[in-house]
Design an enzyme around this catalytic site. Structure first.
Site, mmCIF file in Angstrom:
data_model
loop_
_atom_site.group_PDB
_atom_site.id
_atom_site.type_symbol
_atom_site.label_atom_id
_atom_site.label_comp_id
_atom_site.label_asym_id
_atom_site.label_seq_id
_atom_site.Cartn_x
_atom_site.Cartn_y
_atom_site.Cartn_z
ATOM 1 N N HIS A 256 36.907 102.570 -2.563
ATOM 2 C CA HIS A 256 37.374 101.289 -2.032
ATOM 3 C C HIS A 256 37.399 101.357 -0.521
ATOM 4 O O HIS A 256 37.724 102.391 0.050
ATOM 5 C CB HIS A 256 38.765 100.937 -2.572
ATOM 6 C CG HIS A 256 39.069 99.481 -2.452
ATOM 7 N ND1 HIS A 256 39.579 98.933 -1.313
ATOM 8 C CD2 HIS A 256 38.876 98.467 -3.334
ATOM 9 C CE1 HIS A 256 39.707 97.628 -1.493
ATOM 10 N NE2 HIS A 256 39.278 97.313 -2.699
ATOM 11 N N ASP A 307 37.477 97.038 -10.427
ATOM 12 C CA ASP A 307 36.349 96.788 -11.321
ATOM 13 C C ASP A 307 36.197 97.817 -12.425
ATOM 14 O O ASP A 307 35.466 97.578 -13.379
ATOM 15 C CB ASP A 307 35.050 96.709 -10.507
ATOM 16 C CG ASP A 307 34.948 95.375 -9.801
ATOM 17 O OD1 ASP A 307 34.666 94.394 -10.490
ATOM 18 O OD2 ASP A 307 35.189 95.314 -8.580
#
Ligand code: COA
Length: 320
Positions: A256, A307
């Site tokens: 991320h 996700d």
């Protein structure tokens, strides 16, 4: 010259809407854990747009506005049915949003009131478009939304053609809450760039949809599901990851730009993934996911993002 990767350290705007601090995500000061456990998507939309959770009256009014907007306008059906459906769902969504803008008299009116009307229409209709697309591509007639029901309820109803259980609706609501806002992520940034030219809300949302589709952003969970189905069995997991990591392929759903210690949304989705995969009799999908998480942590120091576990959550809910 120096390049600021991913706009790191570059201040593009300030916002009171959502805040990421360490591993905490706040919408208007409420923690994401609190909202995911207790709020509906509509309440959260009201919170994000107007700065506060709705009173009972405000909620009823907001729900009525969404209700009135949820069905696609009659004039859209002709061209909707002429569109190809063997395309990427996000491309279909992009095209239909463009089409809707051509029929919206407010499309290029940039007043606050017109913007609110468009925000209501777009928020209410995206789920209708996606469900209709899935039905048309599988040779079924699209369903009309039922007034008086939430977006989560209606999405599942229009997708599957039967009334969803209260539990499923709650689970989808939680997912919608988790995805509702995230500071200046890539799609929000695209939308802002477009709206800053006064191009209007439809153009902005289309820019956001285009950005979200990419597999390094919202498209990642689609790739996660493909990966899990391709691996197929826990026995093949190690070989798959060895190959991916040694050939420097990215493992989707990990890493991320902002969270380096953990994505708070992933923790909530991980619990949901364990529950849901067990419910549909596919616990190995969760077990493989958890094993991938461990390997990615040990070998690359990478954390699962929003996700990763959302892939198995949506798959288990029967959302292709
Ligand atoms: N799998 C394997 N390696 C990864 C990785 C992943 N998912 N994510 C990052 N890395 C590695 C990169 O290869 C790079 O290694 P290098 O320094 O040896 O070249 C390093 O970590 C930094 O990667 P970078 O892409 O610059 O990280 P970032 O923090 O700028 O990017 C993402 C963040 C989300 C774009 C990135 O982690 C990624 O592409 N993840 C996969 C897609 C995904 O899940 N997207 C959804 C995000 S919510």
């Amino acid at each position: 010259g120096a390049v600021d990767r991913g706009l790191e350290g570059v201040v593009a705007c300030s916002t009171a809407i959502s805040t990421i601090a360490g591993t905490t995500l706040l919408y208007r000061g409420y923690t994401i854990e609190d909202l995911a456990a207790h709020a509906t998507f509509e309440e959260v939309a009201h919170l994000l747009w107007f700065g506060r959770l709705p009173s009972a009256d405000e909620f009823a009014r907001f729900q009525r506005q969404l209700d009135d907007a949820m069905a696609l306008p009659a004039e859209s059906f002709g061209w909707f049915h002429g569109l190809p459906t063997d395309v990427h769902p996000m491309d279909f969504l992009h095209a239909v949003v463009a089409g809707l803008s051509l029929h919206d008299p407010d499309a290029n009116v940039l007043t606050y009131e017109a913007n609110l009307r468009k925000a209501v229409r777009l928020t209410a209709r995206l789920a209708t478009i996606i469900a209709a697309y899935d039905r048309v591509r599988s040779g079924q007639w699209p369903l009309q939304p039922m007034p008086g029901r939430s977006i989560a309820w209606n999405f599942l109803y229009m997708l599957h053609g039967k009334e969803p259980s209260a539990r499923r609706v709650r689970q989808l609501d939680t997912c919608l809450v988790l995805h509702a806002d995230h500071e200046l992520n890539a799609s929000a940034f695209s939308a802002r760039v477009t709206s800053s030219t006064l191009s209007g809300m439809y153009s902005s949302v289309m820019a956001a949809i285009g950005t979200l589709k990419g597999e390094l952003h919202g498209g990642a969970n689609e790739q996660v599901m493909r990966m899990l189905l391709e691996i197929g069995s826990p026995k093949r997991l190690e070989a798959y990851l060895d190959d991916a990591l040694s050939s420097k392929r990215k493992v989707m759903g990990f890493g991320h730009r902002v969270y380096k210690e953990g994505d708070p949304r992933a923790a909530i989705l991980k619990r949901m993934s364990a529950e849901l995969t067990a419910e549909i009799g596919r616990p190995e999908l969760y077990e493989m996911s958890a094993a991938i998480e461990e390997t990615m942590h040990d070998r690359k120091g990478l954390i699962p993002n929003v996700d990763f576990y959302s892939a198995t959550v949506y798959y288990s809910m029967g959302i292709p």
